[in-house]
Design an enzyme around this catalytic site. Sequence first.
Site, PDB file in Angstrom:
ATOM      1  N   SER A  36       7.778   3.972  22.849  1.00 43.65           N
ATOM      2  CA  SER A  36       7.714   3.176  23.998  1.00 43.65           C
ATOM      3  C   SER A  36       8.762   1.999  23.887  1.00 43.65           C
ATOM      4  O   SER A  36       9.122   1.579  25.053  1.00 43.65           O
ATOM      5  CB  SER A  36       6.326   2.138  23.994  1.00 43.65           C
ATOM      6  OG  SER A  36       5.562   3.114  24.253  1.00 43.65           O
ATOM      7  N   GLU A 161     -10.742 -18.459  18.958  1.00 42.26           N
ATOM      8  CA  GLU A 161     -11.961 -17.732  19.419  1.00 42.26           C
ATOM      9  C   GLU A 161     -12.899 -17.281  17.814  1.00 42.26           C
ATOM     10  O   GLU A 161     -13.917 -17.117  18.082  1.00 42.26           O
ATOM     11  CB  GLU A 161     -11.400 -16.191  20.181  1.00 42.26           C
ATOM     12  CG  GLU A 161     -12.438 -15.503  20.681  1.00 42.26           C
ATOM     13  CD  GLU A 161     -11.951 -14.646  21.728  1.00 42.26           C
ATOM     14  OE1 GLU A 161     -12.980 -13.949  21.995  1.00 42.26           O
ATOM     15  OE2 GLU A 161     -11.003 -14.269  21.853  1.00 42.26           O
ATOM     16  N   PHE A 211      -5.348 -13.629  25.162  1.00 43.68           N
ATOM     17  CA  PHE A 211      -6.653 -13.601  25.371  1.00 43.68           C
ATOM     18  C   PHE A 211      -7.520 -12.908  24.016  1.00 43.68           C
ATOM     19  O   PHE A 211      -8.413 -12.955  24.032  1.00 43.68           O
ATOM     20  CB  PHE A 211      -7.085 -12.868  26.299  1.00 43.68           C
ATOM     21  CG  PHE A 211      -6.554 -13.502  27.728  1.00 43.68           C
ATOM     22  CD1 PHE A 211      -7.463 -14.806  28.113  1.00 43.68           C
ATOM     23  CD2 PHE A 211      -5.631 -13.394  28.689  1.00 43.68           C
ATOM     24  CE1 PHE A 211      -6.935 -15.383  29.445  1.00 43.68           C
ATOM     25  CE2 PHE A 211      -5.162 -13.882  29.711  1.00 43.68           C
ATOM     26  CZ  PHE A 211      -5.859 -15.167  30.185  1.00 43.68           C
ATOM     27  N   GLU A 212      -6.629 -12.559  23.013  1.00 43.72           N
ATOM     28  CA  GLU A 212      -6.750 -11.889  21.867  1.00 43.72           C
ATOM     29  C   GLU A 212      -5.833 -11.959  20.727  1.00 43.72           C
ATOM     30  O   GLU A 212      -4.819 -12.449  21.020  1.00 43.72           O
ATOM     31  CB  GLU A 212      -7.077 -10.419  22.064  1.00 43.72           C
ATOM     32  CG  GLU A 212      -8.595  -9.965  22.717  1.00 43.72           C
ATOM     33  CD  GLU A 212      -9.805 -10.251  21.786  1.00 43.72           C
ATOM     34  OE1 GLU A 212      -9.566 -10.225  20.737  1.00 43.72           O
ATOM     35  OE2 GLU A 212     -10.855 -10.484  22.625  1.00 43.72           O
ATOM     36  N   GLU A 255       1.081  -4.055  32.950  1.00 41.16           N
ATOM     37  CA  GLU A 255       1.181  -2.829  32.278  1.00 41.16           C
ATOM     38  C   GLU A 255      -0.393  -2.505  31.873  1.00 41.16           C
ATOM     39  O   GLU A 255      -1.053  -3.511  31.057  1.00 41.16           O
ATOM     40  CB  GLU A 255       1.874  -2.996  30.929  1.00 41.16           C
ATOM     41  CG  GLU A 255       1.627  -1.555  29.890  1.00 41.16           C
ATOM     42  CD  GLU A 255       2.298  -2.049  28.506  1.00 41.16           C
ATOM     43  OE1 GLU A 255       2.423  -1.289  27.512  1.00 41.16           O
ATOM     44  OE2 GLU A 255       2.008  -3.386  28.033  1.00 41.16           O
ATOM     45  N   ASP A 260      -2.548   3.854  26.276  1.00 42.46           N
ATOM     46  CA  ASP A 260      -1.922   4.375  25.243  1.00 42.46           C
ATOM     47  C   ASP A 260      -2.630   4.497  23.966  1.00 42.46           C
ATOM     48  O   ASP A 260      -2.831   5.564  23.269  1.00 42.46           O
ATOM     49  CB  ASP A 260      -0.436   3.881  24.977  1.00 42.46           C
ATOM     50  CG  ASP A 260       0.340   4.118  23.973  1.00 42.46           C
ATOM     51  OD1 ASP A 260       1.087   5.207  23.942  1.00 42.46           O
ATOM     52  OD2 ASP A 260       0.384   3.150  22.851  1.00 42.46           O
ATOM     53  N   HIS A 264      -3.953   7.405  21.353  1.00 36.48           N
ATOM     54  CA  HIS A 264      -3.676   7.406  19.966  1.00 36.48           C
ATOM     55  C   HIS A 264      -4.820   7.509  18.980  1.00 36.48           C
ATOM     56  O   HIS A 264      -4.775   8.047  18.033  1.00 36.48           O
ATOM     57  CB  HIS A 264      -2.888   6.080  19.694  1.00 36.48           C
ATOM     58  CG  HIS A 264      -1.401   6.260  20.057  1.00 36.48           C
ATOM     59  ND1 HIS A 264      -0.547   7.248  19.776  1.00 36.48           N
ATOM     60  CD2 HIS A 264      -0.679   5.309  20.705  1.00 36.48           C
ATOM     61  CE1 HIS A 264       0.487   7.036  20.159  1.00 36.48           C
ATOM     62  NE2 HIS A 264       0.686   6.045  20.737  1.00 36.48           N
ATOM     63  N   ASP A 301       5.766   5.117  30.567  1.00 32.75           N
ATOM     64  CA  ASP A 301       6.894   5.316  29.841  1.00 32.75           C
ATOM     65  C   ASP A 301       6.853   6.570  28.991  1.00 32.75           C
ATOM     66  O   ASP A 301       8.141   6.890  28.434  1.00 32.75           O
ATOM     67  CB  ASP A 301       7.389   3.864  28.775  1.00 32.75           C
ATOM     68  CG  ASP A 301       5.977   3.847  28.000  1.00 32.75           C
ATOM     69  OD1 ASP A 301       4.792   4.154  28.134  1.00 32.75           O
ATOM     70  OD2 ASP A 301       6.323   3.208  26.791  1.00 32.75           O
ATOM     71  N   HIS A 387       2.782  10.493  20.908  1.00 35.16           N
ATOM     72  CA  HIS A 387       3.296  10.648  22.275  1.00 35.16           C
ATOM     73  C   HIS A 387       3.509  12.403  22.443  1.00 35.16           C
ATOM     74  O   HIS A 387       3.529  13.108  21.580  1.00 35.16           O
ATOM     75  CB  HIS A 387       4.326   9.928  22.735  1.00 35.16           C
ATOM     76  CG  HIS A 387       4.261   8.360  22.625  1.00 35.16           C
ATOM     77  ND1 HIS A 387       5.137   7.514  22.239  1.00 35.16           N
ATOM     78  CD2 HIS A 387       3.069   7.727  22.181  1.00 35.16           C
ATOM     79  CE1 HIS A 387       4.635   6.392  22.023  1.00 35.16           C
ATOM     80  NE2 HIS A 387       3.245   6.696  21.998  1.00 35.16           N
TER      81      HIS A 387
END
Length: 433
Positions: A36, A161, A211-212, A255, A260, A264, A301, A387
């Site tokens: 990528s 968090e 956010f993570e 994105e 992806d 995987h 991609d 990929h």
Amino acid sequence: VDQYGEEGEENLLSFEKFPYTALSKTYNTNLQTPDSAGTMSAMITGIKTKAGAISVDERVQIGECGPKAHHTTSLLTEAELSGFRTGIVTTARLTHATPAATYAHAEKRSWESDHNIPKAQRKHCQDIALQLIEYSIGDGIEVAMGGGRYNFIGSKTADPEYGLFSKGMREDQQDLTKAWLQKHDNAAYVWNQKQFDAIDIKNTDHLLGLFEPSHMQYEIDRNDDQAGEPALKDMTAKALKLLQKDNTPYFLIVEGGRIDHGHHAGYAKKALHDTVALSDAVDTALSVVDLKNTLIMVTADHAHTMTMSGYAQKGNPILGKIFVPDEQGNPSDKLQKDSQDKPMTTLSYANGPGYVNGDKRPDLTHVDTEHKDYKQAATLPLYSETHSGEDVIIYATGAGSQLVRGVLEQNMTYHIMKTAIEHQLKTNGSNGN
């Protein structure tokens, strides 16, 4: 059967309705099957490069910090230089290969924080997170939302968090979220759903959302997140509201990065749910833009090794076991079985973690193959599915979309976007997006 009463075979994702399509050849300069970093660098800078390289040309040595002469200029940077507002939205880490290629340069994609760069090279090469914060071309990036919080806070700092269960990664102990707020006027930083919902667009010119600690949740798991995190479509909507202020031209990258990751891991259901989430984000964009002066392009991609096979009868659940028509060609409850007399599924992978050796393949008769954590069968054993090298589709609509046709080298994506933007600026002044 979907919401329109149609079976899956007739269904179209939002971008599959676009009038123009092309095939994109995805190889890197040193790999037939790409990674990528090299593919996104090609799409966003117009120059193909090696696997693992972020917006640098192919003359670099992977993992060796080199001169800036090898840096390639992204379309996001060109947009900033032209006075555009710019934004990046992803469900992966903001420092991951695809989003990173829009604003950073790195001879190795893993250089996401200083922790990942060999100490001897840190004096000469900045990590990717720091490059995002210190990006100063034009008036800087207006919107950056995704995951990857641990690359922006110190290794001695507890995550807001998850507390001490997830500390930062930065060895320099910088808090780059505070640096973002100090760098920009009218800036905001958010890390959970409540803060995201409370953003005052009118008084916010630069928005950072993390956010993570690592990637955001898969869409199918998102509602279980303890602090809450926005859907991709909601981040897209918020980004567009901020970027569209004052009728200023803008450039936005969105994105669906966890598609992806699902592949995987061999989790077809998670990958497909995140694909639907991307389709919803495209629908959101379509509802608020004027296609007379806005180009929307949707592509991948690279591809993955997931395949659809067997002879399932029409309407069979795509994640389910294969049921075949009867001898008269009518629907039946007869399972298609392999040479070991075991049921099969429609989806499988050419390689990956779902491999089971030979006759040890499980009997799926009583297995819920539609569960989110079911790993589809794989032909070859790998800890992570790879990929694949086939061409991917580019879908396009709006201003300049007629340029998308035929079979294209992947770096032509950049040139099509640039040509369309330049044409719209000449034709409509500040209204070209």
